[in-house]
Enzyme design. Structure first.
Site, PDB file in Angstrom:
ATOM      1  N   LYS A  13       0.831  -1.216   0.000  1.00  0.00           N
ATOM      2  CA  LYS A  13       0.000   0.000   0.000  1.00  0.00           C
ATOM      3  C   LYS A  13       0.859   1.257   0.000  1.00  0.00           C
ATOM      4  O   LYS A  13       0.600   2.190  -0.748  1.00  0.00           O
ATOM      5  CB  LYS A  13      -0.892   0.062   1.252  1.00  0.00           C
ATOM      6  CG  LYS A  13      -1.892  -1.052   1.405  1.00  0.00           C
ATOM      7  CD  LYS A  13      -2.826  -0.806   2.593  1.00  0.00           C
ATOM      8  CE  LYS A  13      -2.151  -0.807   3.951  1.00  0.00           C
ATOM      9  NZ  LYS A  13      -1.609  -2.093   4.379  1.00  0.00           N
ATOM     10  N   ARG A  88      -9.381   1.614   9.097  1.00  0.00           N
ATOM     11  CA  ARG A  88      -9.050   0.234   9.461  1.00  0.00           C
ATOM     12  C   ARG A  88     -10.082  -0.394  10.372  1.00  0.00           C
ATOM     13  O   ARG A  88      -9.948  -1.581  10.711  1.00  0.00           O
ATOM     14  CB  ARG A  88      -7.699   0.207  10.178  1.00  0.00           C
ATOM     15  CG  ARG A  88      -6.506  -0.010   9.264  1.00  0.00           C
ATOM     16  CD  ARG A  88      -5.245   0.166  10.112  1.00  0.00           C
ATOM     17  NE  ARG A  88      -4.165  -0.679   9.728  1.00  0.00           N
ATOM     18  CZ  ARG A  88      -2.969  -0.213   9.307  1.00  0.00           C
ATOM     19  NH1 ARG A  88      -2.740   1.070   9.210  1.00  0.00           N
ATOM     20  NH2 ARG A  88      -2.004  -1.060   9.018  1.00  0.00           N
ATOM     21  N   ARG A 127      11.334  -6.822   5.325  1.00  0.00           N
ATOM     22  CA  ARG A 127      11.308  -5.392   5.635  1.00  0.00           C
ATOM     23  C   ARG A 127      11.864  -5.149   7.045  1.00  0.00           C
ATOM     24  O   ARG A 127      12.531  -4.145   7.291  1.00  0.00           O
ATOM     25  CB  ARG A 127       9.869  -4.873   5.543  1.00  0.00           C
ATOM     26  CG  ARG A 127       9.770  -3.377   5.696  1.00  0.00           C
ATOM     27  CD  ARG A 127       8.398  -2.871   5.302  1.00  0.00           C
ATOM     28  NE  ARG A 127       7.420  -3.088   6.350  1.00  0.00           N
ATOM     29  CZ  ARG A 127       6.118  -2.836   6.217  1.00  0.00           C
ATOM     30  NH1 ARG A 127       5.630  -2.385   5.074  1.00  0.00           N
ATOM     31  NH2 ARG A 127       5.285  -3.035   7.211  1.00  0.00           N
ATOM     32  N   ARG A 133      12.197  -1.879  11.525  1.00  0.00           N
ATOM     33  CA  ARG A 133      10.962  -1.399  12.150  1.00  0.00           C
ATOM     34  C   ARG A 133      10.672  -2.245  13.368  1.00  0.00           C
ATOM     35  O   ARG A 133      10.670  -3.466  13.297  1.00  0.00           O
ATOM     36  CB  ARG A 133       9.791  -1.535  11.158  1.00  0.00           C
ATOM     37  CG  ARG A 133       9.427  -0.229  10.507  1.00  0.00           C
ATOM     38  CD  ARG A 133       8.331  -0.396   9.503  1.00  0.00           C
ATOM     39  NE  ARG A 133       7.041  -0.765  10.089  1.00  0.00           N
ATOM     40  CZ  ARG A 133       5.882  -0.550   9.471  1.00  0.00           C
ATOM     41  NH1 ARG A 133       5.856   0.015   8.280  1.00  0.00           N
ATOM     42  NH2 ARG A 133       4.750  -0.928  10.027  1.00  0.00           N
ATOM     43  N   ARG A 144      -0.235  -8.579  13.779  1.00  0.00           N
ATOM     44  CA  ARG A 144      -0.773  -7.535  12.894  1.00  0.00           C
ATOM     45  C   ARG A 144      -1.668  -8.142  11.822  1.00  0.00           C
ATOM     46  O   ARG A 144      -2.696  -7.572  11.450  1.00  0.00           O
ATOM     47  CB  ARG A 144       0.369  -6.720  12.275  1.00  0.00           C
ATOM     48  CG  ARG A 144       0.974  -5.743  13.287  1.00  0.00           C
ATOM     49  CD  ARG A 144       2.289  -5.181  12.834  1.00  0.00           C
ATOM     50  NE  ARG A 144       2.184  -4.410  11.623  1.00  0.00           N
ATOM     51  CZ  ARG A 144       3.153  -4.307  10.711  1.00  0.00           C
ATOM     52  NH1 ARG A 144       4.302  -4.940  10.885  1.00  0.00           N
ATOM     53  NH2 ARG A 144       2.979  -3.576   9.665  1.00  0.00           N
TER      54      ARG A 144
HETATM   55  P1  AMP Z   1       1.160   0.741   8.894  1.00  0.00           P
HETATM   56  O1  AMP Z   1       2.463   1.390   8.604  1.00  0.00           O
HETATM   57  O2  AMP Z   1       0.026   1.317   8.103  1.00  0.00           O
HETATM   58  O3  AMP Z   1       1.206  -0.762   8.808  1.00  0.00           O
HETATM   59  O4  AMP Z   1       0.805   1.085  10.413  1.00  0.00           O
HETATM   60  C1  AMP Z   1       1.686   0.725  11.463  1.00  0.00           C
HETATM   61  C2  AMP Z   1       0.937   0.711  12.787  1.00  0.00           C
HETATM   62  O5  AMP Z   1       0.387   2.009  13.048  1.00  0.00           O
HETATM   63  C3  AMP Z   1      -0.282  -0.215  12.840  1.00  0.00           C
HETATM   64  O6  AMP Z   1       0.083  -1.545  13.122  1.00  0.00           O
HETATM   65  C4  AMP Z   1      -1.074   0.428  13.960  1.00  0.00           C
HETATM   66  O7  AMP Z   1      -0.517   0.162  15.235  1.00  0.00           O
HETATM   67  C5  AMP Z   1      -0.877   1.898  13.684  1.00  0.00           C
HETATM   68  N1  AMP Z   1      -1.912   2.390  12.749  1.00  0.00           N
HETATM   69  C6  AMP Z   1      -1.728   2.849  11.479  1.00  0.00           C
HETATM   70  N2  AMP Z   1      -2.893   3.210  10.916  1.00  0.00           N
HETATM   71  C7  AMP Z   1      -3.851   2.980  11.850  1.00  0.00           C
HETATM   72  C8  AMP Z   1      -5.261   3.123  11.883  1.00  0.00           C
HETATM   73  N3  AMP Z   1      -5.939   3.576  10.807  1.00  0.00           N
HETATM   74  N4  AMP Z   1      -5.906   2.790  13.010  1.00  0.00           N
HETATM   75  C9  AMP Z   1      -5.251   2.336  14.099  1.00  0.00           C
HETATM   76  N5  AMP Z   1      -3.929   2.148  14.133  1.00  0.00           N
HETATM   77  C10 AMP Z   1      -3.224   2.463  13.028  1.00  0.00           C
END
Ligand code: AMP
Length: 187
Positions: A13, A88, A127, A133, A144
């Site tokens: 994404k 989400r 990654r 990360r 996740r």
């Molecule tokens: P991502 O980089 O989009 O995978 O996001 C990394 C982490 O940020 C996720 O595993 C959540 O802990 C938090 N996060 C990102 N976007 C959201 C969202 N829309 N709602 C809740 N937590 C989020």
């Protein structure tokens, strides 16, 4: 262009949102990136978000929604945006609906990037090694994915029912996937 990119963590994404945003000239809004920036700047929001992120859980809706509302209200989002990682949860879907309604806008499409689970785990662990990360360790990766399956995958049905959902195969070179997305949304 008002687009939402959905799909499990590791589906690509972020990569696709960045490419599309640069091509179309609208901001790429990644809630994960905004949280990570806050974590590295040691802001109060970062401290709050980090507790959840490191466990692979979602940051509470109240925190996330307020942050997105602020970001979408900025002037550069006038011509559109590409949302990556939001909404989400069902509550976030409702909140995004309100934000758009208040602005007199509508989503153009929701694109789900599809990648099988075996490939996802392999990508995320790679990654983890490349980017260091803190939420890409194997246990957290699995959590996740579970959280995605339980809380986010059901949102696809909502957007499908609204006639907004396009699904795209996420396996292949970046350019190929970008072309599939553009074709799916008729651009
Ligand atoms: P991502 O980089 O989009 O995978 O996001 C990394 C982490 O940020 C996720 O595993 C959540 O802990 C938090 N996060 C990102 N976007 C959201 C969202 N829309 N709602 C809740 N937590 C989020």
């Amino acid at each position: 262009m008002r687009l939402v990119l959905m799909g499990p963590p590791g589906a690509g994404k972020g990569t696709q949102a960045a490419v599309l945003a640069a091509r179309v000239g609208v901001p790429h809004i990644s809630t994960g990136d905004i949280f990570r920036a806050n974590v590295s700047e040691n802001t109060p929001l970062g401290a709050e978000a980090r507790r959840y992120m490191d466990a692979g859980e979602y940051v509470p809706d109240s925190v996330t929604n307020a942050m997105v509302r602020g970001r979408l209200g900025e002037a550069d989002c006038g011509p559109g945006f590409i949302l990556d990682g939001y909404p989400r949860t069902p509550e976030q879907v409702g909140e995004l609906d309100s934000m758009l309604r208040e602005a007199g806008r509508a989503l153009e499409a929701v694109v789900a990037i599809e990648v099988g689970e075996g490939e996802i785990v392999a990508r995320l662990l790679k990654r983890a090694a490349d980017q260091n990360r803190s939420d890409d360790t194997e246990d957290v990766v699995r959590r996740r994915l579970e959280v995605y399956r339980e809380q986010t995958a059901p949102l696809l049905a909502i957007y499908r029912q609204r006639g907004l959902l396009k699904t795209v195969d996420g396996i292949g070179a970046t350019d190929e996937v970008t072309d599939r997305i553009l074709a799916a949304i008729g651009r």
